[in-house]
Design an enzyme around this catalytic site. Structure first.
Site, PDB file in Angstrom:
ATOM      1  CG  ASN A   8      -1.940   1.478   1.473  1.00 50.68           C
ATOM      2  OD1 ASN A   8      -1.105   1.517   0.683  1.00 50.68           O
ATOM      3  ND2 ASN A   8      -2.182   1.233   2.579  1.00 50.68           N
ATOM      4  CE  LYS A  10      -0.358   3.340   4.377  1.00 54.03           C
ATOM      5  NZ  LYS A  10      -0.650   3.442   6.400  1.00 54.03           N
ATOM      6  CG  HIS A  91      -5.648   1.726   5.027  1.00 56.65           C
ATOM      7  ND1 HIS A  91      -5.397   3.100   5.803  1.00 56.65           N
ATOM      8  CD2 HIS A  91      -4.473   1.000   5.314  1.00 56.65           C
ATOM      9  CE1 HIS A  91      -4.458   2.428   6.587  1.00 56.65           C
ATOM     10  NE2 HIS A  91      -3.605   1.853   5.781  1.00 56.65           N
ATOM     11  CD  GLU A  93      -2.509   5.667   6.733  1.00 56.28           C
ATOM     12  OE1 GLU A  93      -3.092   5.519   5.741  1.00 56.28           O
ATOM     13  OE2 GLU A  93      -1.942   5.521   7.582  1.00 56.28           O
ATOM     14  CD  GLU A 161      -3.562  -2.446   7.387  1.00 61.18           C
ATOM     15  OE1 GLU A 161      -2.754  -2.695   6.829  1.00 61.18           O
ATOM     16  OE2 GLU A 161      -4.283  -1.279   7.399  1.00 61.18           O
ATOM     17  N   GLY A 167       2.395   1.597  10.610  1.00 63.71           N
ATOM     18  CA  GLY A 167       3.759   2.796  11.332  1.00 63.71           C
ATOM     19  C   GLY A 167       4.102   3.258  12.502  1.00 63.71           C
ATOM     20  CB  SER A 206       4.657  -1.750  12.047  1.00 65.16           C
ATOM     21  OG  SER A 206       4.727   0.073  12.824  1.00 65.16           O
TER      22      SER A 206
HETATM   23  P1  PGA Z   1       2.969   0.387   7.733  1.00 61.95           P
HETATM   24  O1  PGA Z   1       1.018   0.787   6.819  1.00 61.95           O
HETATM   25  O2  PGA Z   1       3.811  -0.902   7.529  1.00 61.95           O
HETATM   26  O3  PGA Z   1       3.249   1.043   7.719  1.00 61.95           O
HETATM   27  O4  PGA Z   1       2.520  -0.132   9.252  1.00 61.95           O
HETATM   28  C1  PGA Z   1       0.541  -0.932   6.417  1.00 61.95           C
HETATM   29  C2  PGA Z   1      -0.839  -0.429   5.948  1.00 61.95           C
HETATM   30  O5  PGA Z   1      -0.964   0.762   6.910  1.00 61.95           O
HETATM   31  O6  PGA Z   1      -1.705  -0.673   5.214  1.00 61.95           O
END
Ligand code: PGA
Length: 250
Positions: A8, A10, A91, A93, A161, A167, A206
Site C-alpha cells: 500500500n 498510500k 483503510h 486512514e 490492521e 507506521g 509495521s
Molecule cells: P505500515 O502501514 O506497514 O507502514 O505500518 C500498513 C498500512 O497502513 O497498510
C-alpha cells in the site's frame, strides 16, 4: 491457500518511482505468493502497463457510485479501466481521516464487486479499544457492517490492521495476531458462510523484513498488507522472500 503480499503506497509515488514496479515484478518472479501493489490513482495505469500481469495493481479506495457529480472521486469502473484488478477499502486512514463508516465501506465493497475487483477490506482496533479489551468486538462489528454477505472468497480479502501498529514500528505479539485472526475467521463464517474458509486474512501494521517471516508463518495469516516497507524494493523483496512454502506453514 496461496499467501498475498500487498503493498500500500498510500500518498507516495511520482512517475520517478515507476521503475520500482519493474523491480518488484522481478523480485517476485519465483514467489509462491500473489503480489499486489496499490499505488496512488495517478500511477495505476502506468503501473499496470509495466506490470503487464506479472503482479496485480490495485487502487487504495473507490467511490460508492459508478459515475456522476462526485468531484474528486474515482469509481471502481475507472480503476478497472485503468488496469486495476483490486482495491483496498476501509483503510483506517480512510475511516478516521475521511469519516468512512462501516456502511460506506460496505457500499464501496459492493461497487467494487460489481466491477469484478478483488477487495481488501481493512478492519482493526485503536490502541484505546485494545486497552479496553474491545479488540475482538470492534473487529466483529467491522466485519458485520463492512463486508457484503454475498462476497465470494476468490475476491474477498480481509486486512487486519491494528491502528496502533500502523507506521509505529510496534507489532502485536504472535498470540495477539493469531487470536484476532481466528476470531475474524469465525466472524466471517457466521457472516458469509463456508465461503469464509477460503478468504485470506492479511496482517498489516509495521510489517518489515525483520518480522515478516515470523508473522507469515502464523496460523490463519494469509499474507501481509505492507505500507512503508513496500516503498523500497530491497525491503519489499525481503518481505516477499519471507513467504513460507505451503509445507512450512503452521
Ligand atoms: P505500515 O502501514 O506497514 O507502514 O505500518 C500498513 C498500512 O497502513 O497498510
Amino acid at each position: 491457500m496461496q499467501q498475498l503480499i500487498a503493498g500500500n503506497w498510500k500518498m507516495h509515488g511520482l512517475t520517478g518511482q515507476l521503475p520500482l514496479i519493474e523491480a518488484i515484478c522481478r523480485a517476485s518472479a519465483r514467489s509462491p505468493a500473489d503480489i499486489l501493489i496499490c499505488p496512488p490513482f495517478t500511477l495505476i495505469a502506468r503501473a499496470a502497463e509495466i506490470a503487464a500481469g506479472r503482479i496485480a495493481i490495485g487502487g487504495q479506495d473507490c467511490a460508492i457510485t459508478e459515475t456522476g457529480p462526485c468531484t474528486g472521486d474515482v469509481s471502481a469502473e475507472m480503476l478497472k479501466d485503468a488496469g486495476a484488478t483490486a482495491v483496498i477499502l476501509g483503510h483506517s486512514e480512510r475511516r478516521h481521516h475521511h469519516g468512512e463508516t462501516n456502511a460506506v465501506v460496505f457500499a464501496k465493497a459492493q461497487a467494487a464487486a460489481e466491477q469484478g475487483l478483488s477487495t481488501i477490506i481493512c478492519i482493526g482496533e485503536t490502541q484505546g479499544q485494545r486497552i479496553a479489551g474491545a479488540a475482538l468486538t470492534v473487529c466483529a462489528e467491522q466485519i458485520a457492517g463492512s463486508v457484503p454477505s454475498q462476497s465470494h472468497s476468490s475476491r474477498l480479502v480481509i486486512g487486519y490492521e491494528p491502528l496502533w501498529a500502523i507506521g509505529s514500528g510496534v507489532v502485536p505479539s504472535a498470540d495477539e495476531i493469531v487470536e484476532v485472526h481466528r476470531h475474524i475467521r469465525a466472524c466471517l463464517i457466521a457472516h458469509i458462510g463456508a465461503e469464509a474458509l477460503n478468504v485470506r486474512i492479511l496482517y498489516g501494521g509495521s510489517v518489515n523484513p525483520s518480522n515478516a517471516a515470523s508473522i507469515l508463518r502464523l496460523p490463519e495469516v494469509g499474507g501481509a498488507l505492507v505500507g512503508g516497507a513496500s516503498l523500497a524494493v530491497t525491503e519489499f523483496a525481503s518481505v516477499i522472500q519471507a513467504v513460507p512454502c505451503q509445507q512450512n506453514r503452521s
